[in-house]
Design an enzyme around this catalytic site. Structure first.
Site, PDB file in Angstrom:
ATOM      1  N   HIS A  95       0.793  -1.149   0.019  1.00 31.28           N
ATOM      2  CA  HIS A  95      -0.197   0.006   0.012  1.00 31.28           C
ATOM      3  C   HIS A  95       0.976   1.576   0.017  1.00 31.28           C
ATOM      4  CE1 HIS A  95       1.078   0.531   4.016  1.00 31.28           C
ATOM      5  NE2 HIS A  95       0.545  -0.824   4.110  1.00 31.28           N
ATOM      6  N   GLY A 120       1.753   3.310   2.587  1.00 32.99           N
ATOM      7  CA  GLY A 120       2.693   2.961   3.601  1.00 32.99           C
ATOM      8  C   GLY A 120       4.482   2.844   2.471  1.00 32.99           C
ATOM      9  N   HIS A 121       4.097   1.548   2.204  1.00 29.75           N
ATOM     10  CA  HIS A 121       4.792   0.029   2.099  1.00 29.75           C
ATOM     11  C   HIS A 121       6.169   1.589   0.299  1.00 29.75           C
ATOM     12  CE1 HIS A 121       2.404  -2.946   2.787  1.00 29.75           C
ATOM     13  NE2 HIS A 121       3.964  -3.207   3.435  1.00 29.75           N
ATOM     14  N   GLN A 156       6.834 -15.193  12.521  1.00 30.21           N
ATOM     15  CA  GLN A 156       6.710 -13.961  13.172  1.00 30.21           C
ATOM     16  C   GLN A 156       5.203 -13.900  13.808  1.00 30.21           C
ATOM     17  OE1 GLN A 156       8.031 -11.293  10.703  1.00 30.21           O
ATOM     18  NE2 GLN A 156       6.711  -9.861  10.660  1.00 30.21           N
ATOM     19  N   LYS A 184       5.611   3.067  11.796  1.00 29.45           N
ATOM     20  CA  LYS A 184       4.040   2.631  11.963  1.00 29.45           C
ATOM     21  C   LYS A 184       4.599   1.501  13.116  1.00 29.45           C
ATOM     22  CE  LYS A 184       0.181  -0.005  11.258  1.00 29.45           C
ATOM     23  NZ  LYS A 184       1.107  -1.578  10.698  1.00 29.45           N
ATOM     24  N   ASP A 185       5.175   0.538  13.081  1.00 32.94           N
ATOM     25  CA  ASP A 185       6.125  -0.808  14.109  1.00 32.94           C
ATOM     26  C   ASP A 185       7.457  -0.220  14.727  1.00 32.94           C
ATOM     27  OD1 ASP A 185       4.115  -3.185  12.485  1.00 32.94           O
ATOM     28  OD2 ASP A 185       4.627  -1.731  10.535  1.00 32.94           O
ATOM     29  N   VAL A 189       2.377   6.522   7.157  1.00 30.81           N
ATOM     30  CA  VAL A 189       1.225   6.634   6.111  1.00 30.81           C
ATOM     31  C   VAL A 189       0.019   6.756   6.274  1.00 30.81           C
ATOM     32  CG1 VAL A 189       0.832   7.168   3.512  1.00 30.81           C
ATOM     33  CG2 VAL A 189       3.443   6.734   4.398  1.00 30.81           C
ATOM     34  N   LEU A 246      -2.311   3.256   7.515  1.00 36.77           N
ATOM     35  CA  LEU A 246      -1.996   2.629   6.626  1.00 36.77           C
ATOM     36  C   LEU A 246      -1.655   0.989   6.897  1.00 36.77           C
ATOM     37  CD1 LEU A 246      -1.262   4.472   3.110  1.00 36.77           C
ATOM     38  CD2 LEU A 246      -3.842   3.543   4.306  1.00 36.77           C
ATOM     39  N   ARG A 292      -3.425  -4.942   7.096  1.00 35.25           N
ATOM     40  CA  ARG A 292      -4.582  -5.366   8.063  1.00 35.25           C
ATOM     41  C   ARG A 292      -5.997  -4.748   7.658  1.00 35.25           C
ATOM     42  NH1 ARG A 292      -0.523  -7.039  10.688  1.00 35.25           N
ATOM     43  NH2 ARG A 292       0.378  -9.124  10.959  1.00 35.25           N
TER      44      ARG A 292
HETATM   45  P1  AMP Z   1       5.001  -5.215   6.633  1.00 40.78           P
HETATM   46  O1  AMP Z   1       4.716  -5.638   4.827  1.00 40.78           O
HETATM   47  O2  AMP Z   1       3.669  -4.750   7.106  1.00 40.78           O
HETATM   48  O3  AMP Z   1       5.277  -6.352   7.393  1.00 40.78           O
HETATM   49  O4  AMP Z   1       5.621  -4.002   6.351  1.00 40.78           O
HETATM   50  C1  AMP Z   1       6.705  -3.735   5.902  1.00 40.78           C
HETATM   51  C2  AMP Z   1       7.026  -2.760   6.207  1.00 40.78           C
HETATM   52  O5  AMP Z   1       6.270  -1.691   5.852  1.00 40.78           O
HETATM   53  C3  AMP Z   1       7.391  -2.290   8.151  1.00 40.78           C
HETATM   54  O6  AMP Z   1       8.444  -1.590   8.053  1.00 40.78           O
HETATM   55  C4  AMP Z   1       6.121  -1.631   8.218  1.00 40.78           C
HETATM   56  O7  AMP Z   1       6.635  -1.146   9.224  1.00 40.78           O
HETATM   57  C5  AMP Z   1       6.211  -0.215   6.819  1.00 40.78           C
HETATM   58  N1  AMP Z   1       4.399   0.161   6.936  1.00 40.78           N
HETATM   59  C6  AMP Z   1       4.021  -1.172   6.608  1.00 40.78           C
HETATM   60  N2  AMP Z   1       2.660   0.182   6.837  1.00 40.78           N
HETATM   61  C7  AMP Z   1       3.235   1.615   6.747  1.00 40.78           C
HETATM   62  C8  AMP Z   1       2.478   2.724   7.256  1.00 40.78           C
HETATM   63  N3  AMP Z   1       1.254   3.278   7.313  1.00 40.78           N
HETATM   64  N4  AMP Z   1       3.453   4.187   7.032  1.00 40.78           N
HETATM   65  C9  AMP Z   1       4.957   3.195   7.266  1.00 40.78           C
HETATM   66  N5  AMP Z   1       5.521   2.824   7.068  1.00 40.78           N
HETATM   67  C10 AMP Z   1       4.673   1.725   6.910  1.00 40.78           C
END
Ligand code: AMP
Length: 312
Positions: free
Chosen positions: A34, A36-37, A61, A151-152, A178, A186, A189
């Site tokens: 999305h 954010g990525h 995880q 975000k994390d 984001v 974002l 999930r």
């Molecule tokens: P995930 O695919 O959820 O494991 O996230 C991959 C990376 O994208 C991780 O470093 C997350 O922290 C980052 N991420 C997920 N959601 C957001 C967001 N809304 N804004 C910025 N980074 C994000």
């Protein structure tokens, strides 16, 4: 953009990038990409890195098998987004390529940083799963920099600690969260939320934002900041798994907001667990107040100012 699925192919692709003089930025993700990525990818590209994106839903995880099974997967759309955002190499390994038969290693930290909040709610294995896969991805791609989302926030700190403790030659960069127009962070999930829960979920960011505004207006008493955010959550009908205010580096709970802090929240909406956080910057030295509202001594204010300038 090229798509590679084995470690050997990834290494060959990274070697080509390096031979052309490029620095390499790794963006680890679990897919269902999305905006954010996308921000992580464009941040890396804007810094001049050739971007290696990994897409791997890491079973190690997940603390709940049902969450792993329900995790959204959309490889075709992910690759389109990745290419449009400027990724050079997409690494999309199978589970067997990452954890071959006979795999037994674990990279795990100890202590409060991994035992609190997400570590407490999701179990100690959660962050061990994260650090194991991130250690592997860093060794596989050997990037100059790796980009993670704020975000994390706890995950970023855990990764920083691992990189520091184990001397990984990589710079870890955190990218601001984001959000949707209404403030919801974002998350992959979010697509699993029912319409009613989607409306309720905005209460997470609203609660954090109310605390952030109070803090910006000069409120540094943790008790009051938590109570404002807690009331906002209750008004939205959200019962949090945790709502905490911690030191942004150690993740220890603080009594007073003096150094950079974070307010973090986690809550369940049906089967979907969401997290969010907001940074609370350090109070300027002149405005520093203690938990009970009394002004701090000049000596403590000066010590904090020195610490903040060291960290800048
Ligand atoms: P995930 O695919 O959820 O494991 O996230 C991959 C990376 O994208 C991780 O470093 C997350 O922290 C980052 N991420 C997920 N959601 C957001 C967001 N809304 N804004 C910025 N980074 C994000």
């Amino acid at each position: 953009m090229i798509v590679v699925r084995t470690v050997a192919e990834l290494r060959a692709a990274v070697t080509v990038l390096r031979q052309s003089g490029r620095s390499v930025g790794l963006v680890p993700t679990m897919g269902a990409l999305h905006a954010g990525h996308r921000r992580l990818i464009t941040t890396a590209a804007e810094r001049g890195d050739a971007v290696v994106l990994s897409i791997f839903v890491n079973p190690a995880q997940f603390d709940e098998p049902a969450d792993l099974a329900a995790y959204p997967r959309s490889e075709r759309a992910d690759l389109d987004l990745a290419e449009a955002a400027g990724v050079s190499v997409a690494f999309v390994p199978t589970v067997e390529a990452v954890y071959p038969l006979g795999f037994t290693a674990t990279v795990a930290l100890r202590g409060p940083l991994v035992e609190t909040l997400e570590g407490a709610d999701r179990g100690i294995g959660h962050f061990a799963g994260v650090t194991t896969v991130v250690a592997k991805l860093l060794n596989m791609a050997q990037p100059d920099r790796a980009y993670f989302g704020q975000k994390d926030a706890q995950q970023v700190q855990v990764v920083r600690a691992m990189v520091s403790d184990l001397d990984f030659p990589v710079e870890i960069l955190a990218v601001p969260t984001v959000r949707e127009a209404d403030g919801l962070a974002l998350s992959s999930r979010n697509v699993r939320l029912t319409p009613a829960d989607r409306r309720r979920a905005v209460g997470l960011s609203r609660a954090l934002e109310s605390a952030r505004r109070m803090h910006a207006a000069g409120e540094h008493r943790v008790r009051n900041l938590l109570s404002a955010a807690g009331s906002a959550l209750a008004d939205a009908g959200i019962v949090p798994q945790y709502l905490a205010l911690v030191d942004a580096a150690s993740f220890l709970r603080v009594q007073r907001v003096e150094l950079p802090a974070l307010m973090l929240v986690a809550a369940r909406f049906g089967q979907v667990r969401l997290i969010d956080n907001v940074p609370l910057p350090a109070a300027p030295a002149g405005e520093a107040v203690s938990a009970d509202g009394a002004s701090m001594s000049n000596q403590s204010a000066a010590a904090i100012a020195a610490a903040v300038s060291r960290s800048n």
